[in-house]
Design an enzyme around this catalytic site. Structure first.
Site, short mmCIF file in Angstrom:
data_model
loop_
_atom_site.label_atom_id
_atom_site.label_comp_id
_atom_site.label_asym_id
_atom_site.label_seq_id
_atom_site.Cartn_x
_atom_site.Cartn_y
_atom_site.Cartn_z
N GLU A 1 11.54 8.68 -21.30
CA GLU A 1 11.91 8.04 -20.05
C GLU A 1 11.13 6.74 -20.00
O GLU A 1 9.96 6.72 -19.65
CB GLU A 1 11.53 8.93 -18.87
N HIS B 1 17.83 14.37 -12.43
CA HIS B 1 17.21 14.92 -11.23
C HIS B 1 16.54 13.85 -10.36
O HIS B 1 16.01 14.18 -9.30
CB HIS B 1 16.17 15.96 -11.65
N ASP B 2 16.52 12.60 -10.81
CA ASP B 2 15.94 11.52 -10.01
C ASP B 2 17.02 10.64 -9.40
O ASP B 2 16.71 9.65 -8.72
CB ASP B 2 15.03 10.63 -10.87
C1 GLC Z 1 9.57 11.04 -13.79
C2 GLC Z 1 10.36 12.26 -13.36
C3 GLC Z 1 10.28 12.39 -11.88
C4 GLC Z 1 8.84 12.55 -11.49
C5 GLC Z 1 7.97 11.43 -12.07
C6 GLC Z 1 6.53 11.78 -12.00
O1 GLC Z 1 10.11 9.87 -13.30
O2 GLC Z 1 11.67 12.18 -13.84
O3 GLC Z 1 11.05 13.45 -11.39
O4 GLC Z 1 8.75 12.52 -10.09
O5 GLC Z 1 8.25 11.18 -13.42
O6 GLC Z 1 6.20 12.75 -12.94
#
Ligand code: GLC
Ligand code: CA
Length: 561
Positions: free
Chosen positions: A255, A327-328
């Site tokens: 990510e 999920h975000d």
């Molecule tokens: C990433 C995850 C997210 C989480 C964040 C902190 O962006 O996808 O859901 O809140 O990291 O770990």
């Protein structure tokens, strides 16, 4: 094992808390995932990414880990997870776990020690700094709002890029890095397919400046300015890869919103990762600072440009990960389609637009049945800390509470976290409990797996066909290896592209509007229809007639220009 086995894979993302509850406590669990493996096998996917199931106080639903080696009670036991890996393997499905190593929970034993005793070796596992002029060490704003620094003693602060219950780890410390590698190898040795790697571009911090140029009404500056893709991160990332993923031939998806000039290092021939998730079209509707209560006025042309750009830049260097949802993100239908236009055709058009691109597709749970955003009754219905923060910031900026509720809700991460809709039974077949941890979307009697399995023309069956096209049969190699080539169209509201390989060529056409259009088709070649979401293909002379939100894929059998 083939070196880059993931190129032909289709991944399914599961949010365990909302997938299937097996013990009627209203919370999804690992045993529930096992019960649904046959469904996933039938869908045709080969990799299952599960969001974090490690021990956690669940401040951020498991992205705040208090013990990397054990499963959280609410999800089941360590044995359940071993069984999941084994049962999935029997069905040809590899598991990707979520790797969260930018931060831990503040309830991790390392942090507890660090907090209690500033002289302890664990203090250097985290980032503690002295405050400045009675305030925090600098003016960074965390992802979830407020200062990125939390006071932990007289003038002692610790850094948290996300919530204050998620202290950032200090990757400069070689001992900490060793602990992380040991933990990763422990999991990989269990036979995982690999990892989805959370927030990894944040592990190198840059403390050169004390005050950063403010970018909001609060006088603060988004923490990303000082911690995203900072010079020197490549040293950590190559060590990480060499010590863990590489010897296991793991699939890794980071990510990481990587600037183009760094993309080679990330996904090139010897890149740190197998692929990265870029944010260029997922975040098209929000400003770069992540303030989603200030939506952007994006247009279809922006979407097309960003999508094409991302494809072209990625293929120059290596391999990409594709996603419309996770999920975000809110549900893709609500993001990418005008409200009145959400229907069978537009939903399947989006599916086709996404699934024929070059890269490994990640389908998020419920996307394959066309789940949509939830309308909550009040702010109390939300669980996500980021949604609450956005609401507060919207109110602070002078909006009415109604407007703030509307805007925070439209983009809320809880839109995609509502329970999976399996059937028209109680709680959509997700749980036998009286109430579920997050509300079930009221549209479950119409939108659910059971009814879509029965309907030949459902979104679900359309996804199945798309997955099959990528996985087997005569188009498999073109759809895997084929180069992405943008197709010029006279009508700018058509998004068309080709996938071209030595084995042939596929033309994918998407009439992204609620009205008929047409497109010239080169008359000298011969084209076979692979599919249309309308069934038949319509032509008129050398034109294809495209109906509202039609998706059409053609295979060139001879001489197409
Ligand atoms: C990433 C995850 C997210 C989480 C964040 C902190 O962006 O996808 O859901 O809140 O990291 O770990
Ligand atoms: Ca449960």
């Amino acid at each position: 094992m083939e070196k880059k086995w993931w190129k032909n894979a289709v991944v399914y993302q599961c949010y365990p808390k909302s997938f299937q509850d097996s013990n009627e406590d209203g919370i999804g669990d690992i045993q529930g995932i096992i019960e649904r493996l046959d469904y996933l096998q039938d869908l045709g996917i080969d990799v299952l990414w599960i969001c974090p199931v490690y021990q956690s106080p669940m401040d951020d639903n498991g992205y705040d880990i208090s013990d990397y080696y054990h499963v959280d009670e609410s999800f089941g036991t360590d044995e359940d997870l071993d069984r999941l890996i084994g049962e999935a393997g029997k069905r040809g499905i590899r598991i990707l776990m979520d790797l969260v190593v930018n931060h831990t929970s503040d309830e991790h034993v390392w942090f507890r020690e660090a907090l209690q005793d500033p002289g302890s070796e664990y203090a250097d596992y985290y980032i503690f700094k002295e405050g400045v002029d009675g305030g925090p060490p600098n003016n960074w704003r965390s992802h979830f709002g407020g200062s990125a620094w939390e006071k932990a003693g007289d003038n002692r602060y610790y850094l948290h890029a996300f919530s204050k219950k998620q202290p950032d780890l200090n990757w400069e410390n070689p001992k900490l890095r060793e602990e992380i590698y040991k933990m990763i190898n422990y999991w990989l040795d269990k036979g995982l397919g690999g990892f989805r790697i959370d927030a990894i571009s944040n592990i190198k911090k840059n403390f050169q400046a004390v005050t950063f140029e403010p970018d909001g009404e609060d006088g603060m500056c988004f923490v990303g300015k000082g911690i995203a893709n900072q010079a020197g991160i490549e040293v950590f990332l190559s060590e990480l890869k060499e010590r863990t993923f590489q010897p296991h031939n793991s699939m890794t998806v980071a990510e990481a919103n990587v600037p183009e000039e760094l993309l080679d290092h990330f996904i090139g021939e010897n890149g740190f990762f197998s692929m990265v998730f870029d944010f260029s079209y997922a975040d098209i509707d929000i400003p770069q600072t992540g303030e989603w209560y200030k939506p952007t006025n994006w247009t279809l042309q922006d979407l097309k440009r960003n999508m094409f750009h991302s494809q072209l830049e990625t293929q120059k260097r290596g391999w990409g990960a594709l996603y419309l949802e996770n999920h975000d993100q809110p549900r893709s239908l609500n993001k990418y389609l005008p409200e009145g236009d959400i229907n069978q055709y537009s939903t399947t058009m989006l599916a086709s637009l996404f699934m024929l691109l070059r890269g490994t597709p990640f389908i998020y749970q419920g996307q394959e049945i066309g789940m949509s955003n939830i309308l909550m009754d009040s702010m109390d219905d939300y669980n996500d800390p980021a949604t609450k923060d956005q609401y507060q910031r919207a109110v602070n900026s002078g909006m009415s509470s109604e407007q703030a509720f509307e805007l925070a809700g439209r983009r809320s991460r809880d839109n995609s976290r509502t329970p999976m809709q399996w059937s028209d039974e109680k709680n959509a077949g997700f749980s036998g409990a009286e109430s579920t941890w997050l509300k079930v979307n009221k549209n479950y009697p119409e939108i659910n797996v059971a009814s879509e399995l029965k309907n030949e023309d459902s979104v679900l069956n359309f996804y199945k066909k798309l997955i099959q096209l990528r996985k087997s049969g005569k188009y498999k190699n073109i759809l895997t290896e084929g180069t992405f080539v943008p197709e010029e169209t006279e009508d700018q509201n058509i998004i068309a592209y080709r996938r071209v390989s030595a084995e042939g060529e596929i033309l994918a056409i998407h009439n992204y509007q609620n009205k008929e259009s047409k497109m010239v088709l080169d008359g000298s070649g011969s084209w076979d229809k692979i599919f249309s979401n309308y069934g038949e293909m319509r032509t008129e002379g050398n034109h294809i007639i495209l109906r509202a939100y039609e998706a059409l894929a053609l295979h060139c059998t001879d001489n197409c220009k």
